[in-house]
Design a protein around this motif. Structure first.
Motif, PDB file in Angstrom:
ATOM      1  N   ALA A 110     -12.658   1.536  21.222  1.00  0.00           N
ATOM      2  CA  ALA A 110     -13.487   1.841  22.383  1.00  0.00           C
ATOM      3  C   ALA A 110     -14.601   0.808  22.487  1.00  0.00           C
ATOM      4  N   LEU A 111     -14.773   0.254  23.671  1.00  0.00           N
ATOM      5  CA  LEU A 111     -15.814  -0.732  23.893  1.00  0.00           C
ATOM      6  C   LEU A 111     -17.186  -0.077  23.834  1.00  0.00           C
ATOM      7  N   VAL A 112     -18.181  -0.839  23.402  1.00  0.00           N
ATOM      8  CA  VAL A 112     -19.551  -0.349  23.365  1.00  0.00           C
ATOM      9  C   VAL A 112     -20.452  -1.302  24.131  1.00  0.00           C
ATOM     10  N   ASN A 113     -21.591  -0.806  24.569  1.00  0.00           N
ATOM     11  CA  ASN A 113     -22.546  -1.629  25.287  1.00  0.00           C
ATOM     12  C   ASN A 113     -22.937  -2.842  24.437  1.00  0.00           C
ATOM     13  N   GLY A 114     -22.851  -4.016  25.032  1.00  0.00           N
ATOM     14  CA  GLY A 114     -23.197  -5.240  24.318  1.00  0.00           C
ATOM     15  C   GLY A 114     -22.011  -6.035  23.835  1.00  0.00           C
ATOM     16  N   ASP A 115     -20.812  -5.428  23.831  1.00  0.00           N
ATOM     17  CA  ASP A 115     -19.615  -6.188  23.459  1.00  0.00           C
ATOM     18  C   ASP A 115     -19.370  -7.307  24.463  1.00  0.00           C
ATOM     19  N   ILE A 116     -18.752  -8.396  23.994  1.00  0.00           N
ATOM     20  CA  ILE A 116     -18.164  -9.367  24.907  1.00  0.00           C
ATOM     21  C   ILE A 116     -16.662  -9.346  24.668  1.00  0.00           C
ATOM     22  N   VAL A 117     -15.901  -9.390  25.744  1.00  0.00           N
ATOM     23  CA  VAL A 117     -14.454  -9.204  25.670  1.00  0.00           C
ATOM     24  C   VAL A 117     -13.756 -10.291  26.460  1.00  0.00           C
TER      25      VAL A 117
ATOM     26  N   ALA B 127     -10.867 -14.890  31.073  1.00  0.00           N
ATOM     27  CA  ALA B 127     -12.316 -15.026  31.146  1.00  0.00           C
ATOM     28  C   ALA B 127     -12.930 -14.059  30.143  1.00  0.00           C
ATOM     29  N   THR B 128     -14.140 -14.343  29.736  1.00  0.00           N
ATOM     30  CA  THR B 128     -14.877 -13.481  28.823  1.00  0.00           C
ATOM     31  C   THR B 128     -15.946 -12.736  29.597  1.00  0.00           C
ATOM     32  N   PHE B 129     -16.030 -11.417  29.365  1.00  0.00           N
ATOM     33  CA  PHE B 129     -16.935 -10.545  30.113  1.00  0.00           C
ATOM     34  C   PHE B 129     -17.847  -9.789  29.154  1.00  0.00           C
ATOM     35  N   SER B 130     -19.016  -9.447  29.644  1.00  0.00           N
ATOM     36  CA  SER B 130     -19.955  -8.623  28.893  1.00  0.00           C
ATOM     37  C   SER B 130     -19.758  -7.160  29.277  1.00  0.00           C
ATOM     38  N   VAL B 131     -19.752  -6.283  28.286  1.00  0.00           N
ATOM     39  CA  VAL B 131     -19.701  -4.842  28.528  1.00  0.00           C
ATOM     40  C   VAL B 131     -21.150  -4.343  28.547  1.00  0.00           C
ATOM     41  N   GLY B 132     -21.633  -3.995  29.713  1.00  0.00           N
ATOM     42  CA  GLY B 132     -23.033  -3.641  29.820  1.00  0.00           C
ATOM     43  C   GLY B 132     -23.901  -4.876  29.620  1.00  0.00           C
ATOM     44  N   GLN B 133     -25.012  -4.700  28.931  1.00  0.00           N
ATOM     45  CA  GLN B 133     -25.961  -5.781  28.705  1.00  0.00           C
ATOM     46  C   GLN B 133     -25.723  -6.373  27.323  1.00  0.00           C
ATOM     47  N   CYS B 134     -25.241  -7.607  27.279  1.00  0.00           N
ATOM     48  CA  CYS B 134     -25.003  -8.226  25.973  1.00  0.00           C
ATOM     49  C   CYS B 134     -26.297  -8.840  25.446  1.00  0.00           C
ATOM     50  N   SER B 135     -26.282  -9.237  24.180  1.00  0.00           N
ATOM     51  CA  SER B 135     -27.464  -9.818  23.558  1.00  0.00           C
ATOM     52  C   SER B 135     -27.713 -11.223  24.081  1.00  0.00           C
ATOM     53  N   PRO B 136     -28.922 -11.744  23.916  1.00  0.00           N
ATOM     54  CA  PRO B 136     -29.192 -13.128  24.322  1.00  0.00           C
ATOM     55  C   PRO B 136     -28.290 -14.140  23.631  1.00  0.00           C
ATOM     56  N   HIS B 137     -27.946 -13.879  22.373  1.00  0.00           N
ATOM     57  CA  HIS B 137     -27.079 -14.806  21.645  1.00  0.00           C
ATOM     58  C   HIS B 137     -25.687 -14.856  22.272  1.00  0.00           C
ATOM     59  N   SER B 138     -25.150 -13.672  22.601  1.00  0.00           N
ATOM     60  CA  SER B 138     -23.828 -13.637  23.224  1.00  0.00           C
ATOM     61  C   SER B 138     -23.862 -14.273  24.603  1.00  0.00           C
ATOM     62  N   ALA B 139     -24.945 -14.036  25.346  1.00  0.00           N
ATOM     63  CA  ALA B 139     -25.063 -14.640  26.675  1.00  0.00           C
ATOM     64  C   ALA B 139     -25.117 -16.161  26.570  1.00  0.00           C
ATOM     65  N   ARG B 140     -25.813 -16.667  25.561  1.00  0.00           N
ATOM     66  CA  ARG B 140     -25.897 -18.114  25.393  1.00  0.00           C
ATOM     67  C   ARG B 140     -24.538 -18.693  25.008  1.00  0.00           C
ATOM     68  N   LEU B 141     -23.790 -17.954  24.202  1.00  0.00           N
ATOM     69  CA  LEU B 141     -22.444 -18.367  23.831  1.00  0.00           C
ATOM     70  C   LEU B 141     -21.546 -18.493  25.057  1.00  0.00           C
ATOM     71  N   MET B 142     -21.547 -17.464  25.896  1.00  0.00           N
ATOM     72  CA  MET B 142     -20.680 -17.483  27.074  1.00  0.00           C
ATOM     73  C   MET B 142     -21.094 -18.578  28.051  1.00  0.00           C
ATOM     74  N   ALA B 143     -22.396 -18.775  28.201  1.00  0.00           N
ATOM     75  CA  ALA B 143     -22.861 -19.819  29.114  1.00  0.00           C
ATOM     76  C   ALA B 143     -22.440 -21.197  28.627  1.00  0.00           C
TER      77      ALA B 143
END
Length: 273
Positions: free
Chosen positions: A134-141, A164-180
């Motif tokens: 089950a996905l949780v808030n903050g996962d990237i998939v 494509a990679t998506f964020s489940v809810g609000q991901c962390s700044p580190h994950s957001a920087r990774l995806m960017a």
């Protein structure tokens, strides 16, 4: 400590079921055209040479048609992502979506793979198998979807690959920087493409963006040619390989998939030069 190692959500690993995997082909209706490898649970033969898709106009038409469907399927799958949703539930919806449109999900039965798409959560680099996680808030998939089908007016079926990679809810700044960073790597790789350009320039572009952002790419996985086969030449490395002399030519079709242990693939791009 490097920043991604401080991100507990990025490192989350869910326990996996030990039950036997289902037989893939038994789940899809026989009326829909299936790739050759499904019957024997095999893979693409990787025949030598890089094909020029322009030699078969029906294949060109089918690639455009199936590529548009793959993009729409990816958008549909992404719309299902939410905390509490399992990747298995997403997979079941992708199967139904493909069946209604008379196309076959290419991963299903490829070397025995039991699912219609790959779902890679957090630190899973690629080719994750959908399950009861089950996905949780903050996962990237990462959702990796390939469809096999043909234009209704054509008799040649082809594979079209997208992810494509998506964020489940609000991901962390580190994950957001990774995806960017991964998105910038993809865009940089696309910009260098053109007739006569060495394929190694794709790896150079990805390497530069990843290293500038403090990330690394994984050389063991790569992009690939695509068309009537799921995987075919050329091999598209995402690290710089100075000895690779192969050049892009009109009619080549391939994917660009920057990925790594700290750089999930943001997208699979099918490009016809």
């Amino acid at each position: 400590m490097r920043p991604w190692l401080r991100d507990p959500l990025y490192r989350r690993i869910a326990p996996k079921s030990l039950r036997p995997l289902p037989r893939p082909a038994s789940f899809f209706p026989a009326r829909i055209r299936q790739p050759h490898y499904v019957r024997l649970q095999g893979s693409s033969p990787w025949r030598p040479g890089i094909r020029d898709i322009r030699e078969n106009q029906a294949a060109v038409d089918s690639l455009r048609y199936t590529g548009a469907l793959a993009a729409a399927c990816l958008a549909h799958a992404a719309s299902l992502l939410a905390p509490g949703v399992t990747t298995q539930a997403v997979e079941q919806q992708v199967r139904r979506w493909a069946e209604r449109r008379n196309v076959y999900p290419s991963p299903l039965g490829y070397n025995g793979f039991p699912a219609a798409l790959c779902t890679s959560i957090n630190n899973v680099v690629a080719h994750g198998i959908p399950d009861e996680t089950a996905l949780v808030n903050g996962d990237i998939v990462n959702l990796d979807i390939t469809l096999y089908g043909s234009d209704p007016a054509a008799d040649t079926a082809v594979h079209a690959d997208t992810s494509a990679t998506f964020s489940v809810g609000q991901c962390s700044p580190h994950s957001a920087r990774l995806m960017a960073a991964a998105e910038r790597a993809l865009a940089g790789a696309i910009r260098v493409c053109g007739p006569g350009v060495p394929y190694r320039e794709i790896g150079r572009a990805v390497d530069k963006v990843a290293s500038d952002a403090g990330f690394e790419t994984l050389p063991e996985l790569c992009g690939h040619g695509i068309g009537e086969e799921f995987h075919q030449f050329p091999v598209v490395a995402h690290t710089f390989e100075p000895d690779n002399q192969e050049t892009m030519q009109p009619g080549h079709v391939f994917t660009i998939e920057p990925q790594g242990p700290r750089c999930n693939p943001p997208s699979d791009v099918v490009g016809v030069l």
